[in-house]
Design a protein around this motif. Structure first.
Motif, PDB file in Angstrom:
ATOM      1  N   LEU A  92       0.819  -1.216   0.000  1.00 24.09           N
ATOM      2  CA  LEU A  92       0.000   0.000   0.000  1.00 24.09           C
ATOM      3  C   LEU A  92       0.858   1.273   0.000  1.00 24.09           C
ATOM      4  O   LEU A  92       0.349   2.371   0.214  1.00 24.09           O
ATOM      5  CB  LEU A  92      -0.935  -0.004   1.211  1.00 24.09           C
ATOM      6  N   GLN A  94       2.308   3.109  -2.271  1.00 21.21           N
ATOM      7  CA  GLN A  94       2.015   4.210  -3.196  1.00 21.21           C
ATOM      8  C   GLN A  94       0.769   4.970  -2.747  1.00 21.21           C
ATOM      9  O   GLN A  94       0.705   6.198  -2.876  1.00 21.21           O
ATOM     10  CB  GLN A  94       1.819   3.690  -4.618  1.00 21.21           C
ATOM     11  N   LEU A  95      -0.218   4.247  -2.243  1.00 22.52           N
ATOM     12  CA  LEU A  95      -1.448   4.905  -1.775  1.00 22.52           C
ATOM     13  C   LEU A  95      -1.130   5.791  -0.571  1.00 22.52           C
ATOM     14  O   LEU A  95      -1.570   6.952  -0.496  1.00 22.52           O
ATOM     15  CB  LEU A  95      -2.507   3.858  -1.429  1.00 22.52           C
ATOM     16  N   THR A  97       1.716   7.110   0.129  1.00 19.69           N
ATOM     17  CA  THR A  97       2.534   8.230  -0.352  1.00 19.69           C
ATOM     18  C   THR A  97       1.664   9.335  -0.926  1.00 19.69           C
ATOM     19  O   THR A  97       1.904  10.525  -0.679  1.00 19.69           O
ATOM     20  CB  THR A  97       3.534   7.732  -1.418  1.00 19.69           C
ATOM     21  N   GLY A  98       0.638   8.954  -1.690  1.00 21.66           N
ATOM     22  CA  GLY A  98      -0.258   9.967  -2.260  1.00 21.66           C
ATOM     23  C   GLY A  98      -0.897  10.812  -1.182  1.00 21.66           C
ATOM     24  O   GLY A  98      -0.967  12.045  -1.290  1.00 21.66           O
ATOM     25  N   CYS A  99      -1.366  10.165  -0.124  1.00 22.63           N
ATOM     26  CA  CYS A  99      -1.996  10.912   0.981  1.00 22.63           C
ATOM     27  C   CYS A  99      -1.004  11.868   1.639  1.00 22.63           C
ATOM     28  O   CYS A  99      -1.331  13.033   1.902  1.00 22.63           O
ATOM     29  CB  CYS A  99      -2.532   9.941   2.042  1.00 22.63           C
TER      30      CYS A  99
END
Lengths: 171, 171
Positions: A92, A94-95, A97-99
């Protein structure tokens, strides 16, 4: 409309920065915003490398120039970079990191500081001589850089970015 | 500390919701926040499916119960779900999704609405009978669901989530 919504709607990517230095208090607030992002299963398996030194940023840009074969690559010459990395075993990452990246952008914008996502490190962060430099800068070997935020005071207006049509439907 | 930073620091995942319905104006503001997230190369190749109907959410939960073999799975019985999907060909889709999800969470929190990231759809969104239901709900075949936001008014206090130590270093 409240201040939070206004801040979300008025944030734009900034790709040209002045020489002005971001004050330490603002750096601290931006970093705190980053670590308060949600993460999958609350693992918080991320790592943030703050590079608030123009010489160190220039060294990183030089390494990237070599890897990309592009002598003009300069990471937009920001005042500061924050590398957002996740444990390479975390599916998870990348998810998460986006946040964390969005928190960085929004916190910065609320303080009058511009920012942009620079994406090229992501493909090269395990290649040499980049990995050696990232290790010198404090990135754990266990972590891969998924996001790089370049930050500084805007040297000019942001480009308008019209929203795409047809991206929302109500079931 | 400004309102934007306060909102970031006080957001917590909410996993228990009241029966109260989110007003249409708030739904619109949350969706607008989502589409104003940044996206890699500004592609905006995402798709947002808004499910603001408890019967439709229950049908989705029933399909997931079957796929997970877990009769208690209920997506936390929220008032609304927003599925955040990206074009399956977009290698930056998970990073884009994280940004859009965080905008949803922060916009909701600023309006007094709780939220949580529900992650199980991500592994099953191309499996039947889930894909057929998602198609019925408007998800394009080209898109995969990377994030699911469950939203509603909090039925109780959020758990405290202490921040992990040692996740930041200054180069």
């Amino acid at each position: 409309m409240n201040e939070v919504l206004k801040n979300i709607l008025t944030r734009r990517s900034i790709r040209s920065f002045t020489e002005e230095r971001i004050p330490d208090e603002a750096v601290e607030q931006i970093v705190q915003a980053a670590i308060y992002a949600p993460s999958g299963r609350n693992l918080q398996s991320w790592h943030f490398t703050v590079i608030h030194d123009r010489d160190k940023i220039a060294r990183l840009a030089a390494v990237m120039q070599e890897l990309l074969g592009n002598p003009n690559y300069n990471l937009y010459k920001p005042d500061m970079l924050i590398l957002v990395a996740a444990d390479r075993e975390n599916s998870l990452g990348q998810l998460d990191t986006g946040c964390a990246m969005e928190n960085i952008f929004l916190a910065a914008h609320s303080l009058g500081i511009g920012s942009v996502w620079v994406n090229q490190l992501y493909a090269f962060c395990d290649k040499e001589p980049l990995r050696a430099l990232l290790t010198e800068y404090g990135l754990p070997e266990t972590h891969v850089v998924w996001g790089t935020a370049a930050l500084g005071y805007a040297a000019g207006p942001a480009a308008e970015r019209p929203r795409a049509e047809g991206t929302v439907n109500y079931a």
